[in-house]
Design a protein around this motif. Structure first.
Motif, PDB file in Angstrom:
ATOM      1  N   CYS A   1       0.825  -1.219   0.000  1.00 43.71           N
ATOM      2  CA  CYS A   1       0.000   0.000   0.000  1.00 43.71           C
ATOM      3  C   CYS A   1       0.852   1.258   0.000  1.00 43.71           C
ATOM      4  O   CYS A   1       0.373   2.330  -0.332  1.00 43.71           O
ATOM      5  CB  CYS A   1      -0.951  -0.002   1.192  1.00 43.71           C
TER       6      CYS A   1
ATOM      7  N   CYS B   1       3.573   2.707   4.841  1.00 48.51           N
ATOM      8  CA  CYS B   1       4.721   2.646   5.752  1.00 48.51           C
ATOM      9  C   CYS B   1       6.013   3.009   5.044  1.00 48.51           C
ATOM     10  O   CYS B   1       7.038   3.228   5.681  1.00 48.51           O
ATOM     11  CB  CYS B   1       4.871   1.236   6.317  1.00 48.51           C
TER      12      CYS B   1
ATOM     13  N   CYS C   1       4.917  -2.441   9.296  1.00 47.59           N
ATOM     14  CA  CYS C   1       4.297  -2.614   7.988  1.00 47.59           C
ATOM     15  C   CYS C   1       3.239  -3.686   8.160  1.00 47.59           C
ATOM     16  O   CYS C   1       3.524  -4.772   8.665  1.00 47.59           O
ATOM     17  CB  CYS C   1       5.311  -3.073   6.945  1.00 47.59           C
TER      18      CYS C   1
HETATM   19  S1  FES Z   1       3.149  -1.436   2.513  1.00 49.28           S
HETATM   20 FE1  FES Z   1       1.262  -1.133   3.547  1.00 49.28          FE
HETATM   21  S2  FES Z   1       1.918  -0.826   5.563  1.00 49.28           S
HETATM   22 FE2  FES Z   1       3.736  -1.345   4.571  1.00 49.28          FE
END
Ligand code: FES
Ligand code: FES
Lengths: 164, 772
Positions: free
Chosen positions: A103, A106, A138
């Protein structure tokens, strides 16, 4: 409520900003809301997730734990300041190369922590990488590829990789 | 660059993600990154009580504070503002859920008042100036306790805490149990978990000038469904709302429903005529975002002495929490639908009792009923093997649905498409060097050490939940726009879908743009959850591309003055079969499509598909775990974890591995660390990251990944989902390993999470029992 306003001078990614802040303004909100540098994220309210990690005078810090006034006179590097002349930093490249992100929330904090690690320790073991990232959560990747990404970057930065 | 490689061979290649260059440079755009001129911020005052009457609310002081624009309570709002909750089970009770509490609160964290102010800090300051008088009421937190006679009622207006009861039956269970030579009985509870997407929930609602419409940026897994729910909850026309899902910082099921804060924000934006933003704090997220699991299973498995499974009875007490979100009622149903797992058990009786408690609502969290179900059956099977003195591999193999039996209708009436469970188990055994693990365990056991090997074999249903849409448009210059209803939140749709489209269109990936997450741009769609995107979004896309190719072939035939049957696809366009130099590019075809076409041919080059295969895709796998437990401290170490998953044809192995890693991490969180705890009176005991332990980098053991490929015979790409496989299969493998390690102490079963104190206590008790 505190109506007091304080003028600070903070150098962010090489540019010095004079700005007026409230004493309670956290560095992360100063960066995000006053400077519009939204690459630094907020993932918690208890200093636990590391999404807000930036470099302050070369050290990785959680920018949600510091007031903007405490950064007066300091040099800050954020994720936006890492790529030079549009070339990705090796750690940024490593995250892409090794699928170290999903996503991406983080990721800026992870990258800033990893860059700091590699500055201090160019040849970290897996355990050292995991230890250095202990303060960064993460929830997507299971960390497996993050560790791989950091190792990939370490090799690049040492220059002992075999070019493809 | 990889994205410019030859178009063939894209499906199946580990292409680096097209999403990443923005995300690694801090240029992602999440809801909180958007600032609009004149934007207001809102903050909620929330109930500290799990169950209470509201006696009075005084907002005068808050209203008088500088920078405060509005302060509202439930009484200030129309009753029509409410969270829409579909009735997915006949007769289910739906408690009222006003967007701000009216008269009573039924869970800690329920919003009691909202403040809109010029800044987030001012809004938060003002909430603390609101005075509320509550009268605390008895509360209940545990689902099984809530079913006991005389238990406090979570909702005073209902006569019991039961939301619904449903049963799935197949065969003749009574006869099976009468004929049984052995019956295994277990009580197994899955812990309550927090999804903990790293980006907290958030919304930004902005009225369009002159009151025409409303634009809403939302951290959601499904913008179209959110828009419809917002229209219903707000009483505002759907077609005047535009929902945009920008970058989403993880979701795992928790960002599926339309939560009440979003309705409040949209309402205030319309009322005040200014953009309104709400971003949850992490602590608020712990109190308001759907949590997962919390199903307690009371099960019986009937067997023949030789290990043949003949009957299964399961009663599930599913904790729904206090308020229903639109998808709260779903996971227990999923649990039921896969109760027999990968085994031929003809006689089944599965009952779910879904229960209200004074806790945060539950809902789909990665797995959404699957991990509960797999845990249940896999623990039963291991215990059956132990009881009957049969090897656990043998008992599994004996009862597996065999490859030639597919499509197979299970004992609960669900049809699985395809599978080869024996093969994936064999592969997991091979990769784990299973015999050697067993040898090591036995030697360690002789030394008095606690070492266990566990396996799980499981199914992973994916897809389903209605349709998904895909539209493919060849633009005038020959580049391709794909509009998918399957909006992503980290899975890499823009890469995977581009691989599919580019390969099938014979163009390079940079000729394809995948667009999603905007209801103004994209046709009606559903969204990303339940491991469905590759199956549903990918299926819609594949069919749409096929239709484009067919139309383009006719146009190419016209341009090349050949018969359509003689036109074949070539890199970058079409050619006449056997005459490769007679060709046209996509640009030329598009030029004709939007320019001059022969009579009878409709202009344009765009196809929209609403894909519904009317069946789910049943992936599967086998996981093996090796666990060592320190006898002195109870501290468990997962020394090895081998994961073999079969998700049919793989579009991008790198993305599949990433999904497995992430799912496993969440599964291991469940197995060893995570649990949202409530006191008996409903008070949340683990309401922040200070005491809710999500896995950190050093908690991850070495993983060995493997695969088998059993193509989905009912899908245009042959794919099955894999997003939840890691958290379905790994926890039961760990549970079986932990129980294997503790077997010499005579310990039968312990529920997850396996924390050191819990294991230490169990070891201590078992040892003192042995001594006495
Ligand atoms: S890539 Fe989604 S929280 Fe690390
Ligand atoms: S936002 Fe700074 S540590 Fe979480």
């Amino acid at each position: 409520m505190n109506d007091e306003r304080i003028t600070v001078g903070i150098t962010v990614n090489g540019v010095t900003h004079r700005a007026v802040v409230e004493p309670r303004t956290l560095l992360v909100y100063f960066l995000r809301e006053q400077l519009g540098l939204t690459g630094t994220h907020v993932g918690c309210d208890t200093s636990q997730c590391g999404a807000c990690t930036v470099h302050l005078n070369g050290r990785a810090v959680k920018s949600c734990t510091i007031f903007a006034v405490q950064a007066d006179g300091a040099e800050i590097t954020t994720i936006e300041g890492l790529a030079r002349d549009s070339a990705l930093h090796p750690v940024q490249e490593g995250f892409r190369e090794k699928h170290g992100l999903q996503c991406g929330y983080c990721t800026p904090g992870m990258i800033m922590s990893a860059v700091h690690l590699l500055q201090a320790n160019p040849r970290p073991t897996d355990a050292e990488i995991k230890h250095a990232l202990e303060g960064n959560i993460c929830r997507c990747t299971g960390y497996v590829n993050i560790v791989e990404a950091v190792k990939w970057a370490a090799e690049r930065m040492r220059g002992d990789h075999v070019s493809r | 660059m990889t994205t410019q490689r030859a178009p063939s061979g894209l499906i199946g290649a580990s292409i680096r993600r097209v999403e990443d260059p923005l995300l690694v440079t801090g240029k992602g755009c999440y809801v909180d990154d958007i600032q609009l001129p004149g934007m207001l911020h809102i903050a909620f005052l929330r109930s500290p009580y799990p169950h209470a009457k509201i006696i009075s609310i005084d907002t005068a002081a808050a209203k008088a504070m500088p920078g405060v624009v509005a302060v509202l309570t439930g009484d200030d709002l129309s009753e029509h503002l409410k969270v829409p909750v579909p009735s997915i089970v006949r007769g289910m009770k739906i408690p009222p859920q006003p967007v701000l509490a009216r008269g009573a609160v039924h869970a800690a964290g329920a919003p009691v008042a909202v403040v809109a102010a010029e800044s987030r800090a001012l809004a938060e300051d003002a909430t603390s100036a609101i005075e509320v008088e509550y009268e605390s009421l008895p509360a209940v937190a545990d689902a099984e306790k809530a079913l006991e006679p005389g238990a406090p009622l979570a909702h005073e207006e209902f006569d019991s805490n039961v939301c619904y009861t449903v049963t799935k039956k197949g065969g003749d269970v009574d006869q099976a149990f009468a004929a049984a030579e052995h019956v295994v009985r277990m009580h197994i509870a899955s812990p309550r978990l927090v999804a903990m997407a790293l980006e907290p929930r958030g919304v930004l609602a902005s009225p369009e000038p002159m009151g025409q419409g409303l634009t809403v940026w939302l951290s959601t897994q499904g913008p179209h469904r959110a828009r419809a729910d917002l229209a219903t909850g707000l009483g505002f026309p759907e077609h005047k709302i535009r929902v945009i899902a920008p970058d989403i910082g993880g979701a795992f099921g928790s960002k599926g429903p339309l939560y009440r804060e979003y309705i409040v924000a949209a309402h205030l934006a319309l009322k005040l005529g200014r953009p309104v933003k709400w971003i949850s704090t992490r602590s608020e997220d712990f109190l308001t975002t759907n949590q997962g699991r919390d199903q307690a299973m009371t099960s019986e498995l009937a067997l023949k002495r030789d290990g043949t499974m003949i009957g299964l009875k399961v009663r599930v007490a599913a904790n729904l929490g206090a308020y229903l979100q639109s998808n709260t009622a779903g996971p227990p149903q999923r649990m039921m639908a896969m109760a027999p797992g990968c085994y031929q058990i003809r006689n089944c009786h599965v009952e779910v009792v879904a229960v209200f408690t004074n806790t945060v609502s539950t809902g789909p969290y990665r797995g959404a009923g699957r991990p509960e179900s797999v845990l249940n059956i896999e623990r039963l099977v291991d215990k059956a093997a132990a009881d009957l003195g049969i090897d656990r591999l043998e008992i599994r193999r004996k009862n597996f649905i065999r490859p030639e039996q597919f499509p197979y209708k299970t004992g609960v009436g669900v049809e699985y498409d395809s599978g080869d469970y024996g093969r994936s188990l064999d592969e997991a055994l091979r990769l784990s060097n299973y015999d050697e693990l067993i040898r090591q365990r036995d030697q360690a056991r002789k030394r008095g050490e606690l070492v266990g090997v566990g396996i799980s074999t499981f199914v992973e249903p994916s897809g389903g939940a209605g349709f998904e849409s895909g539209a493919v448009r060849v633009e005038r210059t020959g580049v391709i726009t794909v509009l998918t209803g399957s909006s992503s939140h980290g899975q890499g749709h823009e890469t995977a879908f581009a691989q599919v489209a580019a390969e099938k269109l014979r163009v390079s990936m940079d000729q394809v743009a995948i667009r999603h997450g905007d209801t103004l741009a994209v046709q009606q769609g559903v969204g990303t959850f339940g491991s469905r995107s590759a199956v549903m979004g990918g299926g819609a896309l594949a069919v749409a591309v096929d239709r484009i190719v067919e139309k383009a072939r006719r146009i190419a035939a016209h341009l090349l003055e050949a018969a359509p049957e003689d036109i074949v696809q070539a890199d970058g366009g079409f050619a006449v079969t056997g005459v490769p130099e007679k060709k046209v590019t996509w640009r030329q075809v598009a030029g004709a499509a939007y320019g001059r076409l022969p009579k009878g041919m409709e202009p344009g080059l765009q196809e929209t598909v609403f894909f519904d295969p009317k069946r789910e895709a049943w992936g599967f796998g086998a996981h093996v775990a090796l666990v060592r437990i320190d006898r002195e401290t109870g501290s468990p170490t997962l020394e090895k974890l081998v994961l073999v998953d079969d998700c049919g044809v793989i579009i991008n192995p790198m993305l599949v591995e990433g999904q497995v890693h992430g799912g496993v991490a969440q599964g291991l969180g469940e197995a060893f660390r995570e649990q949202m705890l409530y006191g008996d009176d409903g008070e949340a005991l683990t309401g922040s990251l200070m005491n809710y332990a999500v896995p950190r980098a050093s908690d991850m053991p070495p993983l060995v990944l493997g695969e088998t490929v059993t193509p989905n015979p009912f899908h245009p790409l042959g794919v099955k989902g894999v997003g939840e496989a890691g958290c379905n299969g790994a926890p039961p493998a760990v549970a079986n390993a932990v129980m294997d390690a503790l077997a010499p102490l005579g310990i039968d079963h312990i529920d997850m999470p396996y924390t050191a104190p819990k294991l230490w206590e169990a070891i201590r008790q078992a040892e003192s029992k042995k001594r006495s």
